[in-house]
Write an enzyme that holds these catalytic residues in place. Sequence first.
Site, PDB file in Angstrom:
ATOM      1  N   PHE A   1      -4.603   2.855  14.773  1.00  9.51           N
ATOM      2  CA  PHE A   1      -4.996   3.844  13.767  1.00  9.51           C
ATOM      3  C   PHE A   1      -6.171   3.277  12.977  1.00  9.51           C
ATOM      4  O   PHE A   1      -6.340   2.061  12.904  1.00  9.51           O
ATOM      5  CB  PHE A   1      -3.821   4.140  12.821  1.00  9.51           C
ATOM      6  CG  PHE A   1      -2.899   5.183  13.369  1.00  9.51           C
ATOM      7  CD1 PHE A   1      -2.094   4.908  14.460  1.00  9.51           C
ATOM      8  CD2 PHE A   1      -2.844   6.456  12.808  1.00  9.51           C
ATOM      9  CE1 PHE A   1      -1.259   5.861  14.993  1.00  9.51           C
ATOM     10  CE2 PHE A   1      -2.012   7.432  13.329  1.00  9.51           C
ATOM     11  CZ  PHE A   1      -1.210   7.146  14.426  1.00  9.51           C
TER      12      PHE A   1
ATOM     13  N   ASP B   1      -3.552  -6.322   4.658  1.00 10.58           N
ATOM     14  CA  ASP B   1      -4.587  -7.213   5.183  1.00 10.58           C
ATOM     15  C   ASP B   1      -4.620  -8.552   4.462  1.00 10.58           C
ATOM     16  O   ASP B   1      -5.231  -9.494   4.937  1.00 10.58           O
ATOM     17  CB  ASP B   1      -5.966  -6.548   5.060  1.00 10.58           C
ATOM     18  CG  ASP B   1      -6.105  -5.394   6.030  1.00 10.58           C
ATOM     19  OD1 ASP B   1      -5.705  -5.554   7.193  1.00 10.58           O
ATOM     20  OD2 ASP B   1      -6.594  -4.322   5.622  1.00 10.58           O
TER      21      ASP B   1
ATOM     22  N   LYS C   1      11.035 -15.479 -10.236  1.00  6.96           N
ATOM     23  CA  LYS C   1      10.128 -14.619 -11.001  1.00  6.96           C
ATOM     24  C   LYS C   1       9.190 -15.482 -11.868  1.00  6.96           C
ATOM     25  O   LYS C   1       9.671 -16.380 -12.577  1.00  6.96           O
ATOM     26  CB  LYS C   1      10.964 -13.691 -11.888  1.00  6.96           C
ATOM     27  CG  LYS C   1      10.128 -12.702 -12.656  1.00  6.96           C
ATOM     28  CD  LYS C   1      10.985 -11.837 -13.553  1.00  6.96           C
ATOM     29  CE  LYS C   1      10.096 -10.964 -14.409  1.00  6.96           C
ATOM     30  NZ  LYS C   1      10.857 -10.277 -15.445  1.00  6.96           N
TER      31      LYS C   1
ATOM     32  N   LYS D   1     -10.513  -4.162  18.795  1.00  7.60           N
ATOM     33  CA  LYS D   1      -9.075  -4.417  18.993  1.00  7.60           C
ATOM     34  C   LYS D   1      -8.633  -4.079  20.417  1.00  7.60           C
ATOM     35  O   LYS D   1      -7.441  -4.079  20.713  1.00  7.60           O
ATOM     36  CB  LYS D   1      -8.260  -3.626  17.961  1.00  7.60           C
ATOM     37  CG  LYS D   1      -8.640  -4.002  16.521  1.00  7.60           C
ATOM     38  CD  LYS D   1      -7.684  -3.469  15.486  1.00  7.60           C
ATOM     39  CE  LYS D   1      -8.197  -3.744  14.079  1.00  7.60           C
ATOM     40  NZ  LYS D   1      -7.160  -3.972  13.095  1.00  7.60           N
TER      41      LYS D   1
ATOM     42  N   ASN E   1       0.861  -1.188   0.000  1.00  8.28           N
ATOM     43  CA  ASN E   1       0.000   0.000   0.000  1.00  8.28           C
ATOM     44  C   ASN E   1       0.896   1.235   0.000  1.00  8.28           C
ATOM     45  O   ASN E   1       2.112   1.116   0.159  1.00  8.28           O
ATOM     46  CB  ASN E   1      -0.944  -0.035   1.212  1.00  8.28           C
ATOM     47  CG  ASN E   1      -0.175  -0.072   2.516  1.00  8.28           C
ATOM     48  OD1 ASN E   1       0.554   0.854   2.845  1.00  8.28           O
ATOM     49  ND2 ASN E   1      -0.303  -1.160   3.259  1.00  8.28           N
TER      50      ASN E   1
ATOM     51  N   LYS F   1     -13.352  -0.332  15.626  1.00  8.29           N
ATOM     52  CA  LYS F   1     -11.977  -0.847  15.746  1.00  8.29           C
ATOM     53  C   LYS F   1     -11.446  -0.670  17.170  1.00  8.29           C
ATOM     54  O   LYS F   1     -10.748  -1.540  17.692  1.00  8.29           O
ATOM     55  CB  LYS F   1     -11.042  -0.140  14.751  1.00  8.29           C
ATOM     56  CG  LYS F   1     -11.205  -0.679  13.344  1.00  8.29           C
ATOM     57  CD  LYS F   1     -10.355   0.055  12.328  1.00  8.29           C
ATOM     58  CE  LYS F   1     -10.784  -0.343  10.925  1.00  8.29           C
ATOM     59  NZ  LYS F   1     -10.156   0.431   9.871  1.00  8.29           N
TER      60      LYS F   1
HETATM   61  N1  CTP Z   1      -3.618  -3.623  11.965  1.00 10.89           N
HETATM   62  C1  CTP Z   1      -3.005  -4.732  12.531  1.00 10.89           C
HETATM   63  N2  CTP Z   1      -2.877  -5.879  11.806  1.00 10.89           N
HETATM   64  C2  CTP Z   1      -3.387  -5.974  10.571  1.00 10.89           C
HETATM   65  C3  CTP Z   1      -4.040  -4.850   9.986  1.00 10.89           C
HETATM   66  C4  CTP Z   1      -4.146  -3.698  10.721  1.00 10.89           C
HETATM   67  O1  CTP Z   1      -2.573  -4.654  13.680  1.00 10.89           O
HETATM   68  N3  CTP Z   1      -3.245  -7.111   9.884  1.00 10.89           N
HETATM   69  C5  CTP Z   1      -3.708  -2.394  12.771  1.00 10.89           C
HETATM   70  C6  CTP Z   1      -3.181  -1.153  12.067  1.00 10.89           C
HETATM   71  O2  CTP Z   1      -1.810  -0.955  12.343  1.00 10.89           O
HETATM   72  C7  CTP Z   1      -4.047  -0.063  12.674  1.00 10.89           C
HETATM   73  C8  CTP Z   1      -5.350  -0.762  12.979  1.00 10.89           C
HETATM   74  O3  CTP Z   1      -5.077  -2.160  12.989  1.00 10.89           O
HETATM   75  O4  CTP Z   1      -3.505   0.430  13.893  1.00 10.89           O
HETATM   76  C9  CTP Z   1      -6.437  -0.512  11.956  1.00 10.89           C
HETATM   77  O5  CTP Z   1      -5.952  -0.731  10.661  1.00 10.89           O
HETATM   78  P1  CTP Z   1      -6.845  -0.433   9.390  1.00 10.89           P
HETATM   79  O6  CTP Z   1      -6.077  -0.776   8.165  1.00 10.89           O
HETATM   80  O7  CTP Z   1      -7.469   0.922   9.502  1.00 10.89           O
HETATM   81  O8  CTP Z   1      -8.041  -1.430   9.600  1.00 10.89           O
HETATM   82  P2  CTP Z   1      -8.195  -2.976   9.441  1.00 10.89           P
HETATM   83  O9  CTP Z   1      -8.176  -3.593  10.801  1.00 10.89           O
HETATM   84  O10 CTP Z   1      -7.220  -3.498   8.465  1.00 10.89           O
HETATM   85  O11 CTP Z   1      -9.687  -3.098   8.921  1.00 10.89           O
HETATM   86  P3  CTP Z   1     -10.351  -2.631   7.501  1.00 10.89           P
HETATM   87  O12 CTP Z   1      -9.350  -2.991   6.435  1.00 10.89           O
HETATM   88  O13 CTP Z   1     -11.572  -3.433   7.453  1.00 10.89           O
HETATM   89  O14 CTP Z   1     -10.607  -1.170   7.617  1.00 10.89           O
END
Ligand code: CTP
Length: 401
Positions: A325, A281, A291, A343, A212, A339
């Site tokens: 975040f 994710d 490759k 979490k 990302n 969240k």
């Molecule tokens: N986070 C994490 N582990 C993951 C993904 C995210 O610990 N595999 C943490 C991020 O560092 C952030 C928080 O979870 O502090 C929220 O991340 P975000 O990308 O906003 O949300 P997601 O939990 O990934 O949910 P969604 O994609 O459904 O918004």
Amino acid sequence: MGRNALEGKRVLLGVTGSIAAYKAVDILRRLQDRGADVRVVMTKNAARFVSRLTFETLSRQPVPGVEFQDWEQPGIGHIDITDGIDIALVAPATANIIGKIASGIADDTLTTALLALDCPLVMAPAMNDRMYRNPVVRKNIAFLKGTGVLFVEPGTGELACGTVGQGRLADPDRILETLTAALPSGELTGSTVLVTAGPTREPIDAVRFISNPSTGRMGFALAAAAAARGARVMLIAGPAELDPPKTACIIKVLTAADMSRAVLEQLPSADILIMAAAVSDFKPVQTFPRKIKKQEAPTSIELERTEDILTTVSKQPGRRFVVGFAAETDDLLANAVKKLKDKNLDLIVANDVLKQGAGFGTDTNSVIMLDRAGARTELPVMTKAEIASRIMDKVIELKKK
Ligand code: CTP
């Protein structure tokens, strides 16, 4: 931190057996000029270069000898000597002392004191350039850096052995600058803050990956803000092209799984965890070590979810303050509140990544902070450094409650 940050500070100055030992006399004087109270400890070999009497006279304190019975008396025992010390400096630091400390050896006064330290340690190496390049010395330095020891890299020039190379004790001004920056000060002194930053990369094959646009700026700014408040900072960063704050220890990772491992490893010593990383994710179910040729490539890639690090953290024993975040494009507040609860966070920092001046890759951000009690703090567009500073203020305020 100002020039007088050393005023009234108790500094342990370790002097080891290098020809540069005489420069430690100048460092001692400069520390005293800045108002520091300096306690000198020498190794046996240092005393062959500069006499113990020189340091005793200048520091107006007994300088422990090497033999335990020499100095093991009330007030200057090998552990007592580290009591109340704000910061320790080893200058010059030989390959030998670096190796001993990296291996946990305590066979004289200085090594014993250094192992008993409960404050930051700065080392200023000085040695022959070939010794400095030796892979074992490099490994020891890298290992110690990982444990939070700060190094003032030696300068390049003519060395005492007649060769030219990197190995000269760094300029005393640079040594004092690093020492001052490493000095604990502020509300988070004594706390360890674990910060994650940047994206993660999930390899598809040897040259392709899922990731990302995160650059790590928010997380690096948070690491700097925590360090500025006196915290010991461990920064776990995915691929990012930024210079880490000088006083933070950085652990570089690639995938979400690597990041998770690093977080869990560091968690027991963390008082505060700030998960600013944009963790991927999803990851490909299958990764190819070479490759994939485009003619042979599948037209779709099967993905699976990566582990949610914060969810795993919430199940770990022990209490710590956890900040997450929420990067959103829709329903910012509702998603952030969800969240925060799911979490088990103490604070969530939510931002609309599509908003002008906020989100990935910009120098600025605009966020809403939500705490467990439902209190909401909105920060308008400001630099990520300012946002980081305000987040740290909020963490300190909530931790006091
Ligand atoms: N986070 C994490 N582990 C993951 C993904 C995210 O610990 N595999 C943490 C991020 O560092 C952030 C928080 O979870 O502090 C929220 O991340 P975000 O990308 O906003 O949300 P997601 O939990 O990934 O949910 P969604 O994609 O459904 O918004």
